[in-house]
Design a protein around this motif. Structure first.
Motif, PDB file in Angstrom:
ATOM      1  N   HIS A 301       0.879  -1.294  -0.010  1.00  0.00           N
ATOM      2  CA  HIS A 301      -0.196  -0.027   0.166  1.00  0.00           C
ATOM      3  C   HIS A 301       0.945   1.154  -0.065  1.00  0.00           C
ATOM      4  CE1 HIS A 301      -3.247   2.858   0.494  1.00  0.00           C
ATOM      5  NE2 HIS A 301      -3.033   2.883   1.922  1.00  0.00           N
ATOM      6  N   ASN A 302       0.824   2.133  -0.939  1.00  0.00           N
ATOM      7  CA  ASN A 302       1.688   3.143  -1.277  1.00  0.00           C
ATOM      8  C   ASN A 302       0.885   4.294  -1.246  1.00  0.00           C
ATOM      9  OD1 ASN A 302       4.067   1.615  -2.359  1.00  0.00           O
ATOM     10  ND2 ASN A 302       2.424   1.029  -3.741  1.00  0.00           N
ATOM     11  N   ALA A 303       0.578   4.842   0.071  1.00  0.00           N
ATOM     12  CA  ALA A 303      -0.425   5.785   0.185  1.00  0.00           C
ATOM     13  C   ALA A 303      -0.278   6.956  -0.072  1.00  0.00           C
ATOM     14  CB  ALA A 303      -0.753   5.873   1.897  1.00  0.00           C
ATOM     15  N   ILE A 333      10.707   7.268  -5.765  1.00  0.00           N
ATOM     16  CA  ILE A 333      11.107   8.839  -5.207  1.00  0.00           C
ATOM     17  C   ILE A 333      10.712   9.953  -5.750  1.00  0.00           C
ATOM     18  CG2 ILE A 333      13.230   9.206  -3.947  1.00  0.00           C
ATOM     19  CD1 ILE A 333      12.211   6.752  -2.728  1.00  0.00           C
ATOM     20  N   CYS A 334      10.251   9.988  -6.936  1.00  0.00           N
ATOM     21  CA  CYS A 334       9.485  11.344  -7.307  1.00  0.00           C
ATOM     22  C   CYS A 334       7.994  11.061  -7.388  1.00  0.00           C
ATOM     23  CB  CYS A 334      10.207  11.607  -8.554  1.00  0.00           C
ATOM     24  SG  CYS A 334       9.769  10.832  -9.915  1.00  0.00           S
ATOM     25  N   SER A 335       7.427   9.932  -7.014  1.00  0.00           N
ATOM     26  CA  SER A 335       6.098  10.128  -7.045  1.00  0.00           C
ATOM     27  C   SER A 335       5.878  10.303  -5.491  1.00  0.00           C
ATOM     28  CB  SER A 335       5.351   8.717  -7.609  1.00  0.00           C
ATOM     29  OG  SER A 335       5.728   7.508  -6.920  1.00  0.00           O
ATOM     30  N   ASN A 336       6.580   9.976  -4.745  1.00  0.00           N
ATOM     31  CA  ASN A 336       6.404  10.214  -3.364  1.00  0.00           C
ATOM     32  C   ASN A 336       7.440  11.468  -2.767  1.00  0.00           C
ATOM     33  OD1 ASN A 336       7.129  10.205  -0.401  1.00  0.00           O
ATOM     34  ND2 ASN A 336       6.163   8.115  -0.482  1.00  0.00           N
ATOM     35  N   ASP A 337       8.534  11.292  -3.205  1.00  0.00           N
ATOM     36  CA  ASP A 337       9.561  12.397  -3.054  1.00  0.00           C
ATOM     37  C   ASP A 337      10.491  11.987  -1.793  1.00  0.00           C
ATOM     38  OD1 ASP A 337       9.301  14.278  -5.286  1.00  0.00           O
ATOM     39  OD2 ASP A 337       7.458  14.023  -4.628  1.00  0.00           O
ATOM     40  N   THR A 338       9.990  11.063  -0.952  1.00  0.00           N
ATOM     41  CA  THR A 338      11.194  10.729  -0.038  1.00  0.00           C
ATOM     42  C   THR A 338      10.718   9.048   0.195  1.00  0.00           C
ATOM     43  OG1 THR A 338       9.873  10.596   1.987  1.00  0.00           O
ATOM     44  CG2 THR A 338      10.559  12.645   1.329  1.00  0.00           C
ATOM     45  N   PRO A 339      11.727   8.359   0.890  1.00  0.00           N
ATOM     46  CA  PRO A 339      11.325   6.911   1.275  1.00  0.00           C
ATOM     47  C   PRO A 339      11.111   6.873   2.660  1.00  0.00           C
ATOM     48  CG  PRO A 339      13.854   7.434   1.415  1.00  0.00           C
ATOM     49  CD  PRO A 339      13.281   8.707   1.002  1.00  0.00           C
ATOM     50  N   ARG A 340      10.550   7.885   3.275  1.00  0.00           N
ATOM     51  CA  ARG A 340      10.348   7.684   4.975  1.00  0.00           C
ATOM     52  C   ARG A 340       9.121   7.261   5.130  1.00  0.00           C
ATOM     53  NH1 ARG A 340      11.931  13.458   4.372  1.00  0.00           N
ATOM     54  NH2 ARG A 340       9.544  14.030   4.437  1.00  0.00           N
ATOM     55  N   ILE A 341       8.904   5.930   5.865  1.00  0.00           N
ATOM     56  CA  ILE A 341       8.055   5.255   5.991  1.00  0.00           C
ATOM     57  C   ILE A 341       7.275   5.803   7.086  1.00  0.00           C
ATOM     58  CG2 ILE A 341       7.311   2.790   6.637  1.00  0.00           C
ATOM     59  CD1 ILE A 341       7.799   3.069   3.521  1.00  0.00           C
ATOM     60  N   PHE A 342       7.629   6.549   8.179  1.00  0.00           N
ATOM     61  CA  PHE A 342       6.861   7.166   9.114  1.00  0.00           C
ATOM     62  C   PHE A 342       5.971   8.055   8.325  1.00  0.00           C
ATOM     63  CE2 PHE A 342      10.094   6.523  12.371  1.00  0.00           C
ATOM     64  CZ  PHE A 342       9.307   5.695  13.385  1.00  0.00           C
ATOM     65  N   ASP A 343       6.024   8.760   7.324  1.00  0.00           N
ATOM     66  CA  ASP A 343       5.251   9.566   6.643  1.00  0.00           C
ATOM     67  C   ASP A 343       4.059   8.617   6.021  1.00  0.00           C
ATOM     68  OD1 ASP A 343       7.224  11.686   7.343  1.00  0.00           O
ATOM     69  OD2 ASP A 343       7.575  12.017   4.993  1.00  0.00           O
ATOM     70  N   VAL A 344       4.637   7.587   5.455  1.00  0.00           N
ATOM     71  CA  VAL A 344       3.342   6.747   4.876  1.00  0.00           C
ATOM     72  C   VAL A 344       2.591   6.203   5.812  1.00  0.00           C
ATOM     73  CG1 VAL A 344       3.153   4.598   3.397  1.00  0.00           C
ATOM     74  CG2 VAL A 344       5.077   6.085   2.924  1.00  0.00           C
ATOM     75  N   MET A 345       3.015   6.162   7.305  1.00  0.00           N
ATOM     76  CA  MET A 345       2.252   5.305   7.953  1.00  0.00           C
ATOM     77  C   MET A 345       1.101   6.357   8.469  1.00  0.00           C
ATOM     78  SD  MET A 345       4.367   3.104  10.885  1.00  0.00           S
ATOM     79  CE  MET A 345       5.330   4.341  11.401  1.00  0.00           C
ATOM     80  N   LYS A 346       1.439   7.443   8.708  1.00  0.00           N
ATOM     81  CA  LYS A 346       0.542   8.718   9.172  1.00  0.00           C
ATOM     82  C   LYS A 346      -0.547   8.837   7.915  1.00  0.00           C
ATOM     83  CE  LYS A 346      -0.084  13.030  10.989  1.00  0.00           C
ATOM     84  NZ  LYS A 346       0.838  14.235  11.585  1.00  0.00           N
ATOM     85  N   ALA A 347      -0.051   8.747   6.541  1.00  0.00           N
ATOM     86  CA  ALA A 347      -0.986   8.997   5.496  1.00  0.00           C
ATOM     87  C   ALA A 347      -1.882   7.731   5.325  1.00  0.00           C
ATOM     88  CB  ALA A 347      -0.075   9.243   4.373  1.00  0.00           C
ATOM     89  N   ALA A 348      -1.487   6.526   5.657  1.00  0.00           N
ATOM     90  CA  ALA A 348      -2.141   5.394   5.486  1.00  0.00           C
ATOM     91  C   ALA A 348      -3.446   5.327   6.681  1.00  0.00           C
ATOM     92  CB  ALA A 348      -1.288   4.100   5.520  1.00  0.00           C
ATOM     93  N   ALA A 349      -2.908   5.753   7.659  1.00  0.00           N
ATOM     94  CA  ALA A 349      -3.862   5.793   8.888  1.00  0.00           C
ATOM     95  C   ALA A 349      -4.730   6.877   8.582  1.00  0.00           C
ATOM     96  CB  ALA A 349      -3.053   6.143  10.382  1.00  0.00           C
TER      97      ALA A 349
END
Length: 500
Positions: A301-303, A333-349
């Motif tokens: 899941h690529n939120a 890394i240019c459709s998200n612009d970072t590899p940070r999974i903390f960011d993805v966790m918050k977005a997914a939640a």
């Protein structure tokens, strides 16, 4: 090397405790966790880390990323996938990059990943115009040098680009169709020879590097190639990693090309299996989800990427209910612009709270953390090695300062990790039992020097990129019409506002 972490708050994510934090000790011997629990004896000669005021948790897993996009980070915005791909994955005027630039590009991704708590990545590596062993090796050298755990592919497309997206031949000018038709896709025998050589060279290096099979998508690869890749994946116990129904265009593609959904097409070919990992899975029907759950597949899941490209929202609650394993990915890394999974966790939640009126079915913090750790490990078939703090597993873990602003006042640690933390509280990162980050500093490489070297190479790369963008920009009006046409079609579902 023996390390003893004493009296920390532990969030194991497995081993019977799951996502319930508890106070205890953790012993690392060599590359593995040797013991975990309260009041453990301290082995003689062990390096002791005092855990008071610290949180110890598994390293995060980035279940789907494309490091090849890293030189475009911050460059593109406000494009749907099919238009954006013209620039991020060019088919005209592209040439192979120098290996040193690929090494630095990969190192850029790996360094930021480690510093922000990602200890394990799945890099679905694609090189324009095609994969080369030297370039794949350059990326793997970077991951080996920095100390991250990585599963790396040779992403492959073996169909004519214009025949992977419906209606393109209705709009692309004839002279451009002729040019693109002259490009010879890789053959199945050549692809199999490549992946076998890559597997022999790279798989198992340093106990951290693995290879996988990555046919790009069912509409982009022939059945012959996908079936052959699937057999190798099964033989090597490696992921069969692919992309399915990321966009509305792709939801139209299955019925237009095969008279059925792309998920049904894969299932009928026998390509939905426990070792199958699907990136995205947004435009799926209830029937598709039932097929996926029955087969025991995984979904990445690529939120954030899905929002930036306007692709939609994966029906994660339905997938979980059906028995599909879910991990989290940054995507490119240019459709998200970072590899940070903390960011993805918050977005997914957050994103699944707005597409389901039944709040009893919203994702909770424990589920999101599971997807970012053990669920992500499962997508790479590494759930027996990493993703949780359990005796016998690899010592891939984070030590966070639990007395920072992110954890003050401290209520539920799981909620703090998902909604409050961004990686800034990380003090130490271990991979394979080795401390690879200490107080924000990478211990194996000189990050400042590597970034300076990459910046020095960027003017030449950007000058080349401008020419590539101009060449592929000639296709944008036609692909805009394709997207608009598909968006206007009724496929009986929406993924902008539905996970009920």
């Amino acid at each position: 090397m023996t390390t003893f972490i004493r009296g920390a708050t532990l969030l194991a994510m497995g081993g019977g405790t799951g996502a319930e934090p508890f106070t205890g000790d953790l012993l690392i011997e060599g590359d593995r966790i040797a013991a975990i629990g309260p009041s453990l004896p301290v082995p003689e000669g062990a390096t002791i880390i005092e855990g008071a005021g610290k949180l110890v948790m598994p390293g995060l897993v980035n279940a789907h990323l494309h490091s090849n996009e890293a030189l475009f980070k911050g460059r593109y915005d406000n494009m749907p996938l099919e238009v954006w791909m013209l620039y991020a994955y060019p088919i005209r005027a592209a040439k192979a990059l120098p290996p040193r630039l690929v090494y630095l590009r990969s190192m850029l991704v790996a360094m930021e990943s480690l510093r922000t708590g990602v200890t394990c990545i799945t890099d679905d590596l694609y090189e324009s115009p095609r994969s080369e062993l030297e370039l794949m090796g350059a990326a793997i050298d970077a991951y080996d040098d920095v100390g991250i755990r990585a599963t790396v592919s040779a992403h492959v497309v073996n169909r004519n680009f214009l025949d992977t997206i419906p209606f393109t031949r209705d709009y692309v000018p004839a002279h451009l169709q002729e040019e693109i038709d002259a490009i010879q896709p890789v053959t199945t025998p050549d692809y199999l020879a490549f992946v076998r050589e890559a597997h022999a060279r790279f798989h198992g290096r340093s106990g951290r590097i693995r290879t996988m099979l990555a046919p790009s998508a069912p509409q982009r690869c022939t059945p012959e190639l996908m079936l052959a890749a699937n057999e190798l994946a099964k033989e090597w116990n490696a992921p069969f990693h692919t992309h399915i129904v990321e966009t509305k265009v792709q939801s139209v593609t299955g019925p237009e090309f095969y008279g059925k959904s792309l998920v049904a097409y894969m299932d009928d070919l026998g390509l939905l299996n426990p070792w199958t990992t699907i990136a995205h899975s947004i435009w799926v029907s209830d029937s598709d989800i039932e097929r996926m759950g029955r087969a025991g597949v995984s979904v990445c899941h690529n939120a954030i990427s899905n929002q930036k490209l306007g692709a939609g929202s994966a029906p994660v609650r339905k997938l979980l209910t059906a028995g599909v394993n879910v991990g989290l990915g940054s995507d490119g890394i240019c459709s998200n612009d970072t590899p940070r999974i903390f960011d993805v966790m918050k977005a997914a939640a957050l994103m699944h709270k707005v597409n389901n009126p039944d709040w009893s079915r919203w994702l909770n913090a424990s589920e999101v953390l599971h997807a970012a750790t053990l669920g992500g490990a499962r997508t790479a078939l590494l759930q027996e090695e990493t993703g949780s703090l359990e005796v016998g597993k690899k010592a891939d873990l984070l030590i966070l300062d639990a007395e920072t602003a992110s954890f003050t006042p401290l209520n539920d640690i799981r909620n703090h990790l998902v909604y409050c933390e961004n990686g800034s509280s990380i003090e130490k990162v271990f991979v394979n039992g080795e401390m690879v980050v200490e107080n924000g500093r990478l211990t194996r490489v000189d990050e400042k020097a590597l970034l300076a070297e990459l910046r020095a190479l960027m003017p030449e790369f950007l000058e080349y990129t401008k020419g590539v963008e101009a060449a592929n920009g000639e296709l944008e009006p036609a692909f805009t019409k394709v997207v608009q046409r598909c968006n206007a079609m009724d496929v009986g579902m929406t993924r902008w506002a539905s996970d009920a």
